[in-house]
Design an enzyme around this catalytic site. Structure first.
Site, short mmCIF file in Angstrom:
data_model
loop_
_atom_site.label_atom_id
_atom_site.label_comp_id
_atom_site.label_asym_id
_atom_site.label_seq_id
_atom_site.Cartn_x
_atom_site.Cartn_y
_atom_site.Cartn_z
N TYR A 93 -47.76 22.80 82.97
CA TYR A 93 -48.34 22.90 81.62
C TYR A 93 -48.86 24.32 81.39
O TYR A 93 -48.56 24.95 80.38
CB TYR A 93 -49.47 21.89 81.44
CG TYR A 93 -50.08 21.94 80.05
CD1 TYR A 93 -49.42 21.38 78.97
CD2 TYR A 93 -51.30 22.58 79.82
CE1 TYR A 93 -49.95 21.43 77.69
CE2 TYR A 93 -51.84 22.65 78.54
CZ TYR A 93 -51.16 22.07 77.49
OH TYR A 93 -51.68 22.14 76.22
N SER A 122 -51.32 27.30 73.91
CA SER A 122 -52.59 26.75 74.36
C SER A 122 -53.40 27.86 75.00
O SER A 122 -52.84 28.82 75.54
CB SER A 122 -52.36 25.62 75.37
OG SER A 122 -53.58 25.23 75.98
#
Length: 268
Positions: free
Chosen positions: A165, A151
Site C-alpha cells: 500500500y 495518500s
C-alpha cells in the site's frame, strides 16, 4: 472583480469517479455535483452500495456502472460502457484502491498483487482506455482533468505493515508527474490528491475513533467531506488549470506540519 462561479464552478461537466459509492469517493461525488457537474458516473464492485449512493443523490445526476477494476477486462468494460454513453469526459477521478496488511514474514503474493494492481496499474490503464473521451473533453473552453488519489502513506511511512500500500501510493505520486508530462500535450491535466485521516472503510481508525485519530493530527481533527470535496473542486475547475503534475496533500498537517515527538515532550 473575479467571477467565483466561473473560477470554481463545474457547470455542465461530465465526470467519472471510480470507487464512488462510499468513503472518499462519495465525498468527491457530492462535491462535483454541488459545483455543477451535470452527470457523475460512479463505478464499484458492490452494486447494493452503488444503488444506495444513486438513490441519495438522484439517478438523474449519478449513474452507476458495476466494475471490478482489479482486472484488465473490468477496466476495458468500464471504458467501453463510458464510450457508449458519452461523447466526452471532462473529469476522471481514479479513486478505487485497496490496502492489505500482513506481518513481513507472512506477507502474501496475493495481497501484494491486488494492492499494486488496483492502486497503480488501474489508474494508468483506465486513463489510457478513456483517452479519446478525455481528449474530447479538453477540446472545449477548459482542459480535461484527471485526478489520481494517492495518500500521505506515499509521502511518509506509517506504523502498520501495509508494505505494498505504501509503495503503491508513492508510485502513484511519481506516476502522476510522468502522465502529466505526456497528457498536457492533449490538453489533459493530471494531478493527485493525497488524503490523510478521513472516515472510510479503508481508514477505520478515523471512522470509528475520530478523537483518537485527531490527537495525532496538528489540526486536531479528522478530515470532513467538505475538505475533500474542496480539493477536488479546486483541481477540477478553472482555479486549478495551472496546477500540473502536482500532489495536493489534504491531511491537517500530518506530513508537513508535525513536530518531532521530542519537541512535544516537556522533558525533551
Amino acid at each position: 472583480m473575479m467571477d467565483m462561479n466561473a473560477l470554481f464552478g463545474l457547470n455542465g461537466r461530465v465526470a467519472l469517479v471510480t470507487g464512488g459509492s462510499r468513503g472518499i469517493g462519495k465525498m468527491f461525488v457530492e462535491g462535483l455535483l454541488s459545483a455543477g457537474c451535470s452527470r457523475v458516473y460512479i463505478s464499484a464492485r458492490k452494486v447494493e452500495q452503488m444503488q444506495e449512493t444513486i438513490a441519495e443523490f438522484g439517478e438523474d445526476k449519478v449513474i452507476g456502472i458495476p466494475a471490478d477494476l482489479s482486472q484488465m477486462d473490468g477496466i476495458q468494460s468500464l471504458a467501453d460502457e463510458m464510450t457508449k454513453r458519452e461523447e466526452k469526459l471532462d473529469i476522471l477521478i481514479n479513486n478505487a484502491g485497496a490496502a492489505w496488511g500482513q506481518p513481513y514474514l507472512e506477507f502474501s503474493e496475493a495481497g501484494w498483487h491486488r494492492t499494486m494492481d488496483l492502486n497503480v496499474k488501474t489508474p494508468f490503464f483506465l486513463t489510457q482506455k478513456l483517452h479519446d473521451l478525455l481528449v474530447a473533453g479538453g477540446r472545449g473552453d477548459h482542459p480535461a482533468k484527471v485526478i489520481h488519489v494517492s495518500s500521505i502513506d506515499g509521502q511518509r511511512i506509517n506504523p502498520w505493515e501495509t508494505y505494498p500500500y505504501q509503495a503503491s501510493k508513492a508510485a502513484v505520486i511519481q506516476l502522476t508527474k510522468r502522465m502529466a508530462a505526456r497528457l498536457i500535450q492533449d490538453n489533459i491535466i493530471v494531478t493527485s490528491i493525497a488524503p490523510g485521516a478521513f472516515p472510510s472503510e479503508m481508514n477505520k481508525a478515523a471512522k470509528n475513533a475520530p478523537d483518537a485519530s485527531a490527537a495525532m493530527i496538528p489540526s486536531k481533527r479528522v478530515g470532513t467531506k467538505e475538505d475533500m470535496a474542496a480539493a477536488a473542486i479546486y483541481l477540477c475547475s478553472r482555479a486549478g488549470d495551472y496546477v500540473v503534475g502536482d500532489t495536493v496533500t489534504v491531511d491537517g498537517g500530518v506530513v508537513n506540519a508535525s513536530l518531532p515527538s521530542m519537541f512535544n515532550d516537556p522533558a525533551g
